[in-house]
Write a protein that holds these residues in place. Structure first.
Motif, PDB file in Angstrom:
ATOM      1  N   ASN A 226       0.395  -1.667   0.146  1.00  0.00           N
ATOM      2  CA  ASN A 226       0.029   0.094   0.254  1.00  0.00           C
ATOM      3  C   ASN A 226       0.744   1.288  -0.570  1.00  0.00           C
ATOM      4  OD1 ASN A 226      -2.283  -1.595  -0.015  1.00  0.00           O
ATOM      5  ND2 ASN A 226      -2.450  -1.430   2.148  1.00  0.00           N
ATOM      6  N   HIS A 227       1.799   1.521   0.723  1.00  0.00           N
ATOM      7  CA  HIS A 227       2.874   2.597   0.700  1.00  0.00           C
ATOM      8  C   HIS A 227       3.367   2.558  -0.962  1.00  0.00           C
ATOM      9  CE1 HIS A 227       5.444   5.052   2.355  1.00  0.00           C
ATOM     10  NE2 HIS A 227       6.540   5.085   1.716  1.00  0.00           N
ATOM     11  N   LEU A 228       4.129   1.978  -1.388  1.00  0.00           N
ATOM     12  CA  LEU A 228       4.820   1.587  -2.399  1.00  0.00           C
ATOM     13  C   LEU A 228       3.299   2.370  -3.313  1.00  0.00           C
ATOM     14  CD1 LEU A 228       6.616  -1.338  -2.744  1.00  0.00           C
ATOM     15  CD2 LEU A 228       7.024   0.298  -2.675  1.00  0.00           C
ATOM     16  N   GLN A 229       2.077   2.072  -3.204  1.00  0.00           N
ATOM     17  CA  GLN A 229       1.214   2.978  -4.406  1.00  0.00           C
ATOM     18  C   GLN A 229       0.734   3.972  -3.792  1.00  0.00           C
ATOM     19  OE1 GLN A 229      -2.060  -0.732  -5.435  1.00  0.00           O
ATOM     20  NE2 GLN A 229      -0.782  -1.299  -3.985  1.00  0.00           N
ATOM     21  N   GLN A 230       0.740   4.068  -2.690  1.00  0.00           N
ATOM     22  CA  GLN A 230      -0.280   5.313  -1.974  1.00  0.00           C
ATOM     23  C   GLN A 230       0.670   6.653  -2.099  1.00  0.00           C
ATOM     24  OE1 GLN A 230      -2.681   3.728   1.581  1.00  0.00           O
ATOM     25  NE2 GLN A 230      -3.655   2.512  -0.068  1.00  0.00           N
ATOM     26  N   THR A 231       1.483   6.400  -1.354  1.00  0.00           N
ATOM     27  CA  THR A 231       2.970   7.143  -1.087  1.00  0.00           C
ATOM     28  C   THR A 231       3.946   7.092  -2.341  1.00  0.00           C
ATOM     29  OG1 THR A 231       2.304   6.922   1.170  1.00  0.00           O
ATOM     30  CG2 THR A 231       4.218   8.185   0.293  1.00  0.00           C
ATOM     31  N   CYS A 232       4.333   5.711  -3.101  1.00  0.00           N
ATOM     32  CA  CYS A 232       5.824   6.191  -4.159  1.00  0.00           C
ATOM     33  C   CYS A 232       5.018   6.297  -5.057  1.00  0.00           C
ATOM     34  CB  CYS A 232       6.243   5.132  -3.747  1.00  0.00           C
ATOM     35  SG  CYS A 232       7.104   5.213  -1.576  1.00  0.00           S
ATOM     36  N   GLY A 233       4.063   6.408  -5.869  1.00  0.00           N
ATOM     37  CA  GLY A 233       2.974   6.393  -6.407  1.00  0.00           C
ATOM     38  C   GLY A 233       3.077   5.234  -7.508  1.00  0.00           C
ATOM     39  N   LEU A 234       3.925   3.995  -7.711  1.00  0.00           N
ATOM     40  CA  LEU A 234       3.449   3.082  -8.078  1.00  0.00           C
ATOM     41  C   LEU A 234       2.047   2.237  -8.944  1.00  0.00           C
ATOM     42  CD1 LEU A 234       6.765   0.639  -6.691  1.00  0.00           C
ATOM     43  CD2 LEU A 234       6.642   1.788  -8.302  1.00  0.00           C
ATOM     44  N   ALA A 235       2.055   2.047 -10.314  1.00  0.00           N
ATOM     45  CA  ALA A 235       0.916   2.183  -9.842  1.00  0.00           C
ATOM     46  C   ALA A 235       0.504   0.509 -10.464  1.00  0.00           C
ATOM     47  CB  ALA A 235       0.820   1.817 -12.369  1.00  0.00           C
ATOM     48  N   PRO A 236      -0.950  -0.150  -9.910  1.00  0.00           N
ATOM     49  CA  PRO A 236      -0.687  -1.056  -9.148  1.00  0.00           C
ATOM     50  C   PRO A 236      -0.661  -2.448 -10.522  1.00  0.00           C
ATOM     51  CG  PRO A 236      -2.902   0.199  -8.538  1.00  0.00           C
ATOM     52  CD  PRO A 236      -1.886   0.678  -9.788  1.00  0.00           C
ATOM     53  N   MET A 237      -0.876  -2.047 -11.392  1.00  0.00           N
ATOM     54  CA  MET A 237      -0.171  -3.003 -12.002  1.00  0.00           C
ATOM     55  C   MET A 237       1.058  -3.636 -12.269  1.00  0.00           C
ATOM     56  SD  MET A 237      -1.029  -1.099 -16.159  1.00  0.00           S
ATOM     57  CE  MET A 237      -2.037  -1.360 -15.959  1.00  0.00           C
ATOM     58  N   ARG A 238       2.068  -2.678 -11.469  1.00  0.00           N
ATOM     59  CA  ARG A 238       3.632  -2.776 -11.552  1.00  0.00           C
ATOM     60  C   ARG A 238       3.600  -3.786 -10.586  1.00  0.00           C
ATOM     61  NH1 ARG A 238       5.617  -2.755 -16.242  1.00  0.00           N
ATOM     62  NH2 ARG A 238       5.177  -0.947 -17.119  1.00  0.00           N
ATOM     63  N   LEU A 239       2.239  -4.202  -9.198  1.00  0.00           N
ATOM     64  CA  LEU A 239       3.183  -5.513  -8.414  1.00  0.00           C
ATOM     65  C   LEU A 239       2.253  -6.458  -8.191  1.00  0.00           C
ATOM     66  CD1 LEU A 239       3.082  -1.732  -7.288  1.00  0.00           C
ATOM     67  CD2 LEU A 239       2.732  -3.092  -4.687  1.00  0.00           C
ATOM     68  N   LEU A 240       3.570  -7.231  -8.248  1.00  0.00           N
ATOM     69  CA  LEU A 240       2.375  -8.744  -8.158  1.00  0.00           C
ATOM     70  C   LEU A 240       1.390  -8.617  -6.515  1.00  0.00           C
ATOM     71  CD1 LEU A 240       5.483 -10.378  -9.070  1.00  0.00           C
ATOM     72  CD2 LEU A 240       3.527 -10.170 -10.498  1.00  0.00           C
ATOM     73  N   ALA A 241       0.443  -9.407  -6.513  1.00  0.00           N
ATOM     74  CA  ALA A 241       0.080  -9.490  -5.299  1.00  0.00           C
ATOM     75  C   ALA A 241       0.706 -10.111  -4.735  1.00  0.00           C
ATOM     76  CB  ALA A 241      -0.673 -10.862  -5.485  1.00  0.00           C
ATOM     77  N   PRO A 242       0.558  -9.498  -2.988  1.00  0.00           N
ATOM     78  CA  PRO A 242       1.811 -10.059  -1.946  1.00  0.00           C
ATOM     79  C   PRO A 242       2.274 -11.113  -1.218  1.00  0.00           C
ATOM     80  CG  PRO A 242       0.535  -8.455  -1.198  1.00  0.00           C
ATOM     81  CD  PRO A 242      -0.456  -8.081  -2.810  1.00  0.00           C
ATOM     82  N   ASP A 243       3.020 -11.459  -1.208  1.00  0.00           N
ATOM     83  CA  ASP A 243       2.734 -13.157  -0.508  1.00  0.00           C
ATOM     84  C   ASP A 243       3.026 -13.139   1.055  1.00  0.00           C
ATOM     85  OD1 ASP A 243       3.077 -14.723  -2.532  1.00  0.00           O
ATOM     86  OD2 ASP A 243       5.144 -14.660  -3.240  1.00  0.00           O
ATOM     87  N   ALA A 244       2.764 -13.610   1.623  1.00  0.00           N
ATOM     88  CA  ALA A 244       2.247 -13.804   3.486  1.00  0.00           C
ATOM     89  C   ALA A 244       3.796 -15.024   3.738  1.00  0.00           C
ATOM     90  CB  ALA A 244       1.187 -14.301   3.794  1.00  0.00           C
ATOM     91  N   MET A 245       4.551 -15.394   4.162  1.00  0.00           N
ATOM     92  CA  MET A 245       5.160 -16.012   4.134  1.00  0.00           C
ATOM     93  C   MET A 245       5.403 -16.874   5.795  1.00  0.00           C
ATOM     94  SD  MET A 245       6.079 -17.047   0.682  1.00  0.00           S
ATOM     95  CE  MET A 245       7.390 -18.246   1.075  1.00  0.00           C
ATOM     96  N   GLY A 246       4.459 -16.596   6.013  1.00  0.00           N
ATOM     97  CA  GLY A 246       5.132 -16.767   7.795  1.00  0.00           C
ATOM     98  C   GLY A 246       6.616 -17.039   8.469  1.00  0.00           C
ATOM     99  N   THR A 247       6.440 -18.187   8.895  1.00  0.00           N
ATOM    100  CA  THR A 247       8.208 -18.300   9.016  1.00  0.00           C
ATOM    101  C   THR A 247       8.174 -18.703   8.156  1.00  0.00           C
ATOM    102  OG1 THR A 247       7.281 -19.876  10.670  1.00  0.00           O
ATOM    103  CG2 THR A 247       7.279 -17.932  11.552  1.00  0.00           C
ATOM    104  N   ALA A 248       8.272 -19.207   6.838  1.00  0.00           N
ATOM    105  CA  ALA A 248       8.351 -20.446   6.046  1.00  0.00           C
ATOM    106  C   ALA A 248      10.399 -20.342   5.799  1.00  0.00           C
ATOM    107  CB  ALA A 248       7.709 -20.616   4.724  1.00  0.00           C
TER     108      ALA A 248
END
Length: 278
Positions: A226-248
């Motif tokens: 969200n920070h990359l999009q809302q503050t840093c101005g990256l277009a949503p289509m440039r971001l892959l869906a974020p991964d949640a890795m836990g402790t993996a």
């Protein structure tokens, strides 16, 4: 008489020219095997087609057993391994998506495979579907297997141009002022790279339950995205869906304070398709 014939011919040609050319339209059912910014490659029936996304492309997820509900989804969820149905038109020699539909449960499977987590069967919504539980489970396992194969095929197609780790306090998903600055600096660098994509993965240390750590890594990854999009101005289509890795995938195997701190992180990578670097 000759004048009348000529005039009739002129009128016929004018009428033909007045009819606008219709864009060739087609429906593609297949699986996304690659994303390159605003374009995606779909494998359908053994063939691969490149389809462009635009600001007017209608992207929605279909949810519910009988596909009764639709939910708005961002283009960032169009990830490799996701089965889609695309209505496309030929414009200027390329296919442009007018409508993209996918099943919400299949997106969840694709995200689980991408994050390296186990795929679990979704809860069935009514008694009629429960009677076909075994068939549904077999179909999900087949989808999961195909998604996994596609994911491993895709890993070798990208180079990591640069990456940073954003560190977090215990139990927190708040980004420090210094890391917010570092993220915007990375975003600025990314905009100079042709066809770049941003991959974000959240992590947690080994303290706490698996469920708590999984949720915490998800919150951290979303906060950075969200920070990359809302503050840093990256277009949503440039971001892959974020991964949640836990402790993996811990950065450190030590259970010392320093080792635990290293594992409380979000890794952000600038990716570029190898074909674009040639």
């Amino acid at each position: 008489m000759k004048t009348s014939v000529k005039w009739a011919s002129v009128m016929a040609v004018s009428a033909a020219l007045a009819v606008p050319a219709l864009a060739a339209a087609e429906t593609i059912e297949g699986m996304i095997v690659a994303r390159d910014g605003a374009s995606m490659i779909i494998r359908s029936g053994g063939a691969k087609q490149r389809v462009m996304l635009t600001g007017t492309s209608d992207v929605k997820a279909i949810k519910g057993v009988f596909s009764l509900g639709r939910d708005e989804k961002a283009e960032a969820n169009l990830i490799p391994g996701l089965p889609v149905t695309v209505d496309a038109e030929s414009r200027g020699g390329q296919l442009v998506a007018t409508k993209v539909r996918f099943k919400a449960d299949q997106l969840a499977i694709a995200e689980q495979i991408e994050a390296g987590t186990a795929v679990h069967a979704s809860a069935l919504e009514d008694h009629a579907v429960k009677l076909n539980q075994h068939a549904a489970d077999m179909e999900q396992q087949q989808i999961a297997h195909e998604n996994l194969v596609q994911r491993f095929e895709q890993l070798g197609d990208y180079n990591v141009k640069s990456s940073i780790d954003v560190q977090f306090a215990t139990g927190s998903a708040a980004i420090s002022a210094a890391d917010k600055t570092a993220l915007c600096a990375l975003a600025s660098d990314a905009k100079q790279v042709k066809g770049y994509l941003i991959h974000v993965s959240g992590h947690a240390d080994s303290r706490g339950s698996a469920a708590v750590n999984q949720a915490l890594s998800h919150r951290r990854a979303n906060a950075v995205s969200n920070h990359l999009q809302q503050t840093c101005g990256l277009a949503p289509m440039r971001l892959l869906a974020p991964d949640a890795m836990g402790t993996a995938t811990p950065a450190s195997a030590d259970n010392t304070p320093a080792g635990l701190a290293a594992n409380r992180r979000v890794n952000v990578q600038i990716l570029v398709n190898r074909g674009l670097e040639g």
